[in-house]
Design a protein around this motif. Structure first.
Motif, PDB file in Angstrom:
ATOM      1  N   ALA A   1      37.681  28.714  43.667  1.00  0.00           N
ATOM      2  CA  ALA A   1      36.800  28.979  42.523  1.00  0.00           C
ATOM      3  C   ALA A   1      36.055  30.299  42.710  1.00  0.00           C
ATOM      4  CB  ALA A   1      35.822  27.834  42.342  1.00  0.00           C
ATOM      5  N   SER A   2      35.616  30.566  43.935  1.00  0.00           N
ATOM      6  CA  SER A   2      34.896  31.817  44.216  1.00  0.00           C
ATOM      7  C   SER A   2      35.784  33.032  44.004  1.00  0.00           C
ATOM      8  CB  SER A   2      34.377  31.806  45.655  1.00  0.00           C
ATOM      9  OG  SER A   2      33.413  30.790  45.840  1.00  0.00           O
ATOM     10  N   LEU A   3      37.032  32.951  44.459  1.00  0.00           N
ATOM     11  CA  LEU A   3      37.969  34.057  44.262  1.00  0.00           C
ATOM     12  C   LEU A   3      38.234  34.288  42.776  1.00  0.00           C
ATOM     13  CD1 LEU A   3      40.574  33.387  47.115  1.00  0.00           C
ATOM     14  CD2 LEU A   3      39.029  35.342  46.947  1.00  0.00           C
ATOM     15  N   SER A   4      38.393  33.201  42.031  1.00  0.00           N
ATOM     16  CA  SER A   4      38.653  33.316  40.600  1.00  0.00           C
ATOM     17  C   SER A   4      37.478  33.981  39.881  1.00  0.00           C
ATOM     18  CB  SER A   4      38.927  31.939  39.994  1.00  0.00           C
ATOM     19  OG  SER A   4      39.234  32.037  38.627  1.00  0.00           O
ATOM     20  N   LYS A   5      36.265  33.562  40.198  1.00  0.00           N
ATOM     21  CA  LYS A   5      35.078  34.156  39.566  1.00  0.00           C
ATOM     22  C   LYS A   5      34.933  35.631  39.932  1.00  0.00           C
ATOM     23  CE  LYS A   5      32.523  29.794  39.424  1.00  0.00           C
ATOM     24  NZ  LYS A   5      31.417  29.020  40.029  1.00  0.00           N
ATOM     25  N   LYS A   6      35.243  35.952  41.186  1.00  0.00           N
ATOM     26  CA  LYS A   6      35.107  37.336  41.640  1.00  0.00           C
ATOM     27  C   LYS A   6      36.089  38.255  40.937  1.00  0.00           C
ATOM     28  CE  LYS A   6      35.584  40.321  45.701  1.00  0.00           C
ATOM     29  NZ  LYS A   6      35.790  40.383  47.173  1.00  0.00           N
ATOM     30  N   TRP A   7      37.359  37.845  40.865  1.00  0.00           N
ATOM     31  CA  TRP A   7      38.399  38.733  40.375  1.00  0.00           C
ATOM     32  C   TRP A   7      38.721  38.541  38.895  1.00  0.00           C
ATOM     33  CZ3 TRP A   7      39.574  42.791  43.103  1.00  0.00           C
ATOM     34  CH2 TRP A   7      39.393  42.757  44.483  1.00  0.00           C
ATOM     35  N   LEU A   8      38.551  37.324  38.392  1.00  0.00           N
ATOM     36  CA  LEU A   8      38.958  37.031  37.019  1.00  0.00           C
ATOM     37  C   LEU A   8      37.784  36.841  36.071  1.00  0.00           C
ATOM     38  CD1 LEU A   8      41.805  34.491  37.888  1.00  0.00           C
ATOM     39  CD2 LEU A   8      41.915  36.994  37.797  1.00  0.00           C
ATOM     40  N   GLY A   9      36.564  36.788  36.636  1.00  0.00           N
ATOM     41  CA  GLY A   9      35.379  36.685  35.803  1.00  0.00           C
ATOM     42  C   GLY A   9      34.929  35.273  35.514  1.00  0.00           C
ATOM     43  N   GLU A  10      35.844  34.313  35.610  1.00  0.00           N
ATOM     44  CA  GLU A  10      35.538  32.901  35.384  1.00  0.00           C
ATOM     45  C   GLU A  10      36.362  32.062  36.344  1.00  0.00           C
ATOM     46  OE1 GLU A  10      35.724  31.448  31.324  1.00  0.00           O
ATOM     47  OE2 GLU A  10      35.594  33.515  30.573  1.00  0.00           O
TER      48      GLU A  10
ATOM     49  N   VAL B   1      44.566  41.229  39.706  1.00  0.00           N
ATOM     50  CA  VAL B   1      45.400  40.114  40.192  1.00  0.00           C
ATOM     51  C   VAL B   1      46.241  40.552  41.379  1.00  0.00           C
ATOM     52  CG1 VAL B   1      47.264  38.510  39.600  1.00  0.00           C
ATOM     53  CG2 VAL B   1      45.441  38.957  37.949  1.00  0.00           C
ATOM     54  N   THR B   2      47.007  41.605  41.196  1.00  0.00           N
ATOM     55  CA  THR B   2      47.769  42.216  42.290  1.00  0.00           C
ATOM     56  C   THR B   2      47.886  43.703  41.961  1.00  0.00           C
ATOM     57  OG1 THR B   2      49.976  42.411  43.315  1.00  0.00           O
ATOM     58  CG2 THR B   2      49.870  41.278  41.187  1.00  0.00           C
ATOM     59  N   PHE B   3      47.039  44.525  42.597  1.00  0.00           N
ATOM     60  CA  PHE B   3      46.976  45.943  42.243  1.00  0.00           C
ATOM     61  C   PHE B   3      46.455  46.759  43.425  1.00  0.00           C
ATOM     62  CE2 PHE B   3      42.685  44.596  41.882  1.00  0.00           C
ATOM     63  CZ  PHE B   3      41.858  45.700  41.880  1.00  0.00           C
ATOM     64  N   LEU B   4      46.604  48.075  43.313  1.00  0.00           N
ATOM     65  CA  LEU B   4      46.099  48.995  44.334  1.00  0.00           C
ATOM     66  C   LEU B   4      44.723  49.493  43.910  1.00  0.00           C
ATOM     67  CD1 LEU B   4      49.333  51.095  44.998  1.00  0.00           C
ATOM     68  CD2 LEU B   4      48.473  49.160  46.327  1.00  0.00           C
ATOM     69  N   ASP B   5      43.743  49.346  44.791  1.00  0.00           N
ATOM     70  CA  ASP B   5      42.397  49.801  44.455  1.00  0.00           C
ATOM     71  C   ASP B   5      42.273  51.319  44.611  1.00  0.00           C
ATOM     72  OD1 ASP B   5      42.119  50.328  47.172  1.00  0.00           O
ATOM     73  OD2 ASP B   5      40.798  48.632  47.566  1.00  0.00           O
TER      74      ASP B   5
ATOM     75  N   THR C   1      45.172  44.628  46.571  1.00  0.00           N
ATOM     76  CA  THR C   1      44.152  43.585  46.501  1.00  0.00           C
ATOM     77  C   THR C   1      44.261  42.867  45.164  1.00  0.00           C
ATOM     78  OG1 THR C   1      41.799  43.118  46.867  1.00  0.00           O
ATOM     79  CG2 THR C   1      42.341  45.104  45.601  1.00  0.00           C
ATOM     80  N   GLY C   2      43.258  42.053  44.835  1.00  0.00           N
ATOM     81  CA  GLY C   2      43.279  41.287  43.601  1.00  0.00           C
ATOM     82  C   GLY C   2      43.309  39.795  43.885  1.00  0.00           C
ATOM     83  N   TYR C   3      43.198  39.009  42.856  1.00  0.00           N
ATOM     84  CA  TYR C   3      43.100  37.550  43.001  1.00  0.00           C
ATOM     85  C   TYR C   3      44.292  36.956  43.752  1.00  0.00           C
ATOM     86  CZ  TYR C   3      42.928  32.610  41.710  1.00  0.00           C
ATOM     87  OH  TYR C   3      42.929  31.239  41.739  1.00  0.00           O
ATOM     88  N   ASP C   4      45.509  37.234  43.280  1.00  0.00           N
ATOM     89  CA  ASP C   4      46.695  36.671  43.931  1.00  0.00           C
ATOM     90  C   ASP C   4      46.816  37.137  45.382  1.00  0.00           C
ATOM     91  OD1 ASP C   4      47.290  35.503  41.504  1.00  0.00           O
ATOM     92  OD2 ASP C   4      49.376  36.166  41.480  1.00  0.00           O
ATOM     93  N   ILE C   5      46.472  38.400  45.612  1.00  0.00           N
ATOM     94  CA  ILE C   5      46.614  38.966  46.956  1.00  0.00           C
ATOM     95  C   ILE C   5      45.586  38.362  47.914  1.00  0.00           C
ATOM     96  CG2 ILE C   5      46.595  41.080  48.327  1.00  0.00           C
ATOM     97  CD1 ILE C   5      48.942  40.745  46.277  1.00  0.00           C
ATOM     98  N   GLU C   6      44.333  38.297  47.485  1.00  0.00           N
ATOM     99  CA  GLU C   6      43.295  37.766  48.371  1.00  0.00           C
ATOM    100  C   GLU C   6      43.480  36.275  48.620  1.00  0.00           C
ATOM    101  OE1 GLU C   6      41.435  39.777  50.051  1.00  0.00           O
ATOM    102  OE2 GLU C   6      42.342  41.424  48.924  1.00  0.00           O
ATOM    103  N   LEU C   7      43.983  35.544  47.625  1.00  0.00           N
ATOM    104  CA  LEU C   7      44.303  34.132  47.846  1.00  0.00           C
ATOM    105  C   LEU C   7      45.425  33.995  48.873  1.00  0.00           C
ATOM    106  CD1 LEU C   7      44.283  31.100  47.294  1.00  0.00           C
ATOM    107  CD2 LEU C   7      45.730  31.530  45.292  1.00  0.00           C
ATOM    108  N   THR C   8      46.446  34.824  48.749  1.00  0.00           N
ATOM    109  CA  THR C   8      47.575  34.774  49.686  1.00  0.00           C
ATOM    110  C   THR C   8      47.125  35.127  51.101  1.00  0.00           C
ATOM    111  OG1 THR C   8      49.046  35.395  47.877  1.00  0.00           O
ATOM    112  CG2 THR C   8      49.925  35.591  50.111  1.00  0.00           C
TER     113      THR C   8
END
Length: 288
Positions: free
Chosen positions: A273-282, A67-71, A77-84
């Protein structure tokens, strides 16, 4: 005599017309030396001043896996970060810059003006609404349930937590809900808060039996089990479903409107939806 007068009249008329013709010809002729008379060009419109880009400091924890983490390379990166970042691309008048900090300090920093925008899976509650502004367009929806150790077969719902210890992160969505629930039911369980280790502290305390349960989403539990051998499971019915928003200071109404417009576009073109599936699985977006 008559002839002389007539001749004189004709001669005078000829001279008069000749003079007029000469004036007209001069006015129409180029200036001396063959050069055309100087003509002042129309003044060119002044160039518009470049619009100033407003810098927005975004506060986030950087410790919430996927969601919001260091790779592995130390990149946030993460869902929240890439959306932002996607929102930033669509708002040319703004430039977003991320700043990581302890989760409990994000809203404190927002209130103090050290950051301008908070992103960390924030849910609306009355305490936050009194101090801050939330955007209108939610970008996630989460079903929260009771979470226990995988070998715990005595707790199957929140009613089974009477007399037990429940852990949560201070300032989190779950903490607010648990505090309200516990108070409304006469404090049936003991509520304890995780330390600086955050999620890792919650995992360790449940695994070692120092506490009995927490509340979380199936997505988070699956991630913890995969990445940290948390040995957890979700039990019982959904306690509540939370929608997730960005948090701003109350004076940032323009930015709030722009964020809402961008999220609507991101939903409409399928990017969310694409970001959610990529980072959150659904697809855990509000349109699910």
């Amino acid at each position: 005599m008559k002839l002389l007068k007539s001749t004189s009249f004709i001669l005078a008329s000829a001279l008069l017309f000749a003079g007029c013709g000469a004036k007209e010809e001069k006015a129409a002729s180029p200036a001396a030396g063959g050069a055309s008379p100087a003509v002042s060009p129309a003044a060119a419109p002044a160039a518009a001043a470049p619009q100033k880009v407003k810098k927005i400091v975004v506060g986030t924890s950087g410790t919430f896996k996927d969601v919001t983490f260091l790779d592995d390379k130390g990149v946030l990166t993460g869902y929240d970060i890439e959306l932002t970042k996607e929102i930033d691309k669509r708002l040319p008048d703004y430039e977003f810059e991320f700043k990581t900090m302890e989760f409990a300090n994000i809203l404190l920093s927002l209130e103090a003006g050290k950051v301008d925008l908070a992103v960390n899976q924030y849910e609306v509650n009355s305490e936050r609404q009194a101090k801050f502004l939330f955007n209108d367009e939610a970008y996630n929806v989460w079903p929260s349930k009771v979470v226990v150790n995988k070998d715990n077969n005595t707790v199957n719902s929140i009613e089974d937590l009477k007399g037990k210890k429940v852990i949560t992160s201070p300032g989190s969505n779950g903490a607010v809900w648990l505090q309200d629930y516990n108070k409304s039911k006469g404090n049936p369980f003991e509520l304890v808060f995780s330390g600086s280790g955050g999620t890792n502290d919650v995992i360790n305390q449940i695994k070692t039996g120092r506490v009995d349960a927490t509340i979380s989403t199936p997505f988070q539990v699956a991630g913890r089990n995969k990445d940290a051998d948390a040995q957890q499971k979700v039990v019982g019915p959904v306690l509540y479903t939370s929608k997730i928003y960005y948090v701003l200071r109350k004076d940032e109404t323009d930015l709030k409107s722009k964020i809402d417009e961008a999220i609507k576009e991101i939903k409409k073109d399928g990017t969310l939806a694409s970001l959610s599936k990529k980072w959150l699985g659904e697809d855990f977006t509000v349109t699910q």
